[in-house]
Scaffold this motif. Sequence first.
Motif, PDB file in Angstrom:
ATOM      1  N   THR A 106     -15.364   1.161   3.491  1.00 17.75           N
ATOM      2  CA  THR A 106     -14.399   0.129   3.120  1.00 17.75           C
ATOM      3  C   THR A 106     -14.814  -0.619   1.865  1.00 17.75           C
ATOM      4  O   THR A 106     -14.097  -1.504   1.432  1.00 17.75           O
ATOM      5  N   ASP A 143      -1.370  -6.445  -0.902  1.00 15.56           N
ATOM      6  CA  ASP A 143      -2.613  -5.979  -0.316  1.00 15.56           C
ATOM      7  C   ASP A 143      -2.904  -4.532  -0.667  1.00 15.56           C
ATOM      8  O   ASP A 143      -3.836  -3.943  -0.148  1.00 15.56           O
ATOM      9  N   SER A 166       4.922  -2.989   5.628  1.00 15.29           N
ATOM     10  CA  SER A 166       4.405  -4.135   6.367  1.00 15.29           C
ATOM     11  C   SER A 166       5.296  -5.352   6.205  1.00 15.29           C
ATOM     12  O   SER A 166       5.179  -6.301   6.949  1.00 15.29           O
ATOM     13  N   ARG A 208      -9.987  -4.167   6.113  1.00 18.03           N
ATOM     14  CA  ARG A 208     -10.519  -5.407   5.554  1.00 18.03           C
ATOM     15  C   ARG A 208     -11.126  -6.317   6.622  1.00 18.03           C
ATOM     16  O   ARG A 208     -11.713  -7.339   6.292  1.00 18.03           O
ATOM     17  N   PHE A 209     -10.954  -5.986   7.867  1.00 23.96           N
ATOM     18  CA  PHE A 209     -11.417  -6.838   8.959  1.00 23.96           C
ATOM     19  C   PHE A 209     -12.830  -6.456   9.384  1.00 23.96           C
ATOM     20  O   PHE A 209     -13.145  -5.294   9.592  1.00 23.96           O
ATOM     21  N   ASP A 244     -11.327  -9.486   2.098  1.00 25.07           N
ATOM     22  CA  ASP A 244     -12.053  -9.248   3.345  1.00 25.07           C
ATOM     23  C   ASP A 244     -11.707 -10.339   4.340  1.00 25.07           C
ATOM     24  O   ASP A 244     -11.373 -11.468   3.963  1.00 25.07           O
ATOM     25  N   CYS A 245     -11.822 -10.010   5.618  1.00 28.70           N
ATOM     26  CA  CYS A 245     -11.556 -10.950   6.699  1.00 28.70           C
ATOM     27  C   CYS A 245     -12.678 -10.817   7.720  1.00 28.70           C
ATOM     28  O   CYS A 245     -12.913  -9.733   8.265  1.00 28.70           O
ATOM     29  N   ASN A 284       0.249  -8.116   9.260  1.00 32.40           N
ATOM     30  CA  ASN A 284      -0.936  -8.417  10.061  1.00 32.40           C
ATOM     31  C   ASN A 284      -1.821  -9.350   9.256  1.00 32.40           C
ATOM     32  O   ASN A 284      -2.366  -8.948   8.222  1.00 32.40           O
ATOM     33  N   ARG A 308     -11.480 -15.731   5.490  1.00 31.20           N
ATOM     34  CA  ARG A 308     -10.808 -14.780   4.608  1.00 31.20           C
ATOM     35  C   ARG A 308     -11.255 -14.999   3.179  1.00 31.20           C
ATOM     36  O   ARG A 308     -11.285 -16.132   2.700  1.00 31.20           O
ATOM     37  N   ASP A 332      -5.153  -8.269   7.758  1.00 32.62           N
ATOM     38  CA  ASP A 332      -5.238  -7.202   6.774  1.00 32.62           C
ATOM     39  C   ASP A 332      -4.563  -7.529   5.451  1.00 32.62           C
ATOM     40  O   ASP A 332      -4.692  -6.789   4.483  1.00 32.62           O
ATOM     41  N   SER A 333      -3.824  -8.632   5.376  1.00 38.25           N
ATOM     42  CA  SER A 333      -3.149  -8.977   4.123  1.00 38.25           C
ATOM     43  C   SER A 333      -2.705 -10.431   4.164  1.00 38.25           C
ATOM     44  O   SER A 333      -2.696 -11.067   5.218  1.00 38.25           O
ATOM     45  N   LEU A 364      -7.782  -1.500  10.342  1.00 41.05           N
ATOM     46  CA  LEU A 364      -7.822  -2.747   9.585  1.00 41.05           C
ATOM     47  C   LEU A 364      -9.052  -2.706   8.679  1.00 41.05           C
ATOM     48  O   LEU A 364     -10.098  -3.281   9.001  1.00 41.05           O
TER      49      LEU A 364
END
Length: 604
Positions: A498, A303, A309, A529-530, A395-396, A315, A384, A318-319, A527
């Motif tokens: 982001t 990620d 991590s 990507r969230f 991205d999530c 998480n 996702r 995020d990945s 986060l």
Amino acid sequence: MENESTFVAPEGVYSVTEEHKPTPLAQHTIAAAPILYPTKISTVSVRFTVNKSTTSPGLSQLLGGNREKELKKVPGKEREDGQSVSSSDDPDDASPDASSTPAPDTAASPPVAPHEQTSTPFSHNPGGLGKRKTAPRPKHNMRTTSSTFITRLQNADNINKVLQSKQGETTFLFYNSSKTFVWTEAGAKLKEPLARIYFSAYPTCHDINLATVSPERIDVIIGFHTGDILWFDPISSRYGRLNKQGRICNSPCTAIRWVPESPNLFLVSHADGTIIIYDKEREDGTFIPHEPGSSPPATFPLDGASSSSSQGEWNPLDSIYVTMPPWHPVTAGGPLPPGTKPEKEKTAKNPVSHWRVSRRSIVDFVFSPDAKFLAAISEDGCLRVIDTVAEQLVDCYASYFGAFTCVAWSPDGRFVLTGGQDDLVTIFSPWEQRVIARCQGHSSFVCGVSFDDVRCDGRTYRFGSIGEDNKLILWDFSYGALHRPKLQIAHHQRMSMTSALSLALRRRGESTLYLAPASALGAESPLPRFHPAPSRNEVAVVQPVVVKHIGSDMLTDIAFLPRGLLTANKQGHIKFWIRPLAVQPRHLRTQSAYRRASQTDAIS
């Protein structure tokens, strides 16, 4: 006037011209085995030659531009398998097929940067079947098998003569119902299906490889609730098994898709939150995926973030957590991890790669048209977007309420559709990193969504949805005509920090493989990507064009064909709704054209 077999759309009247219902034997089987998994549809169009000789088995004509996409799909993409053994065979006696040398991995992505070409399963140039004189076929004959996994094969009378007599374009339909898998022809009004296969396990998902389709072969991949995978060619009635008895993963298969334009690779999602990449020509290897919380040399989250991590801090928002087998392109040729065996044990096998995407079940996934990205939905209520080349989360997106239940990618790659337990159909723009619109019309969970390629032209998009409320709804969506909420500008400002971590980079042709950590980019969000779900007053609303109530049994799938659309219900009852007129497909802009336009917009 509307009735149970017709409905009126702006372009005219759709009417049912054909229905496929379970036979008495199939109904008895269904009664003996309760229906636990929804009926899903796959279709493919095969072009048979006009003058076909019964003694020439080597026609290598591939399915061309008129080749029909599989529904749901759609685009289908996807998995790789490797073990072709009968249930009655010894697991150690598995051989891929006719070829003793594993074929090179291929992918549908255009050529990428040199540093990517040797690092991931998807980073090789696409390879078509047309350049291969002898394509391997499944190893085992389904007609003579002693496997207990396949309990019965029921072919139509004179099926070989029926296939030899085919001329021109023929659309085949595949669907699952209870513990059976059915092959029939759409639009021919056959009294009996071409083949019906009975299994000891429940088929849960299936896909057709459009890259290898010809009058001589159709590569079908089927996933089961036991985790088993079956590679099946209905033309020759031959099959091979992968992940036999859950050797690699024993969690139920939830979705399965061939990688677009790849003759070998396919992906399978499982109820344990994983997505696994297979090669159909490889054997199953001895493989134990590593779980977040420990850090073996070949296992880490891809990620771009800190490797810390991997020490129990993974998480899923995020990945994704990638386990690389010893034969993975990244690890092959590197130092041997402790406890591993010498080089001879590193022969390429399955799985190609293993992704832990979520802690909850993956519900479904689809590829982007160029196969560079994958949209996956899960029971944790997230959509996702995954970079398949870099094997990393891009991205999530959170749902408005509950879990997502179905997903589709537009034919030009611009939009992703989802249906969910919030009774909404949601339109996402991965390139803009936001929700474009929500479609309100269902009064219960949405079960299926699909784009109508015939009525999509890059400006206006037609798509359909079906729900547990037994509604078939058609929608017309025009991006330029949407009401722009006042909060949209603030939304873009909030997300701009982001953008370097997401698909916005792809608009400039850059790679996300070596992205810096989010902290280095100054992102404020922990986060980056969230993306939480926007409120109702931030998102435009699309209203239905057609709402049609169908039958009393719950609808499970929808698919569009050039001549109409298909609906399926829980009992395995398929209806074909023919279009009002012969509609000429609109000129849909390709993804490359869209990217050029996006680059122009970005420069200006």
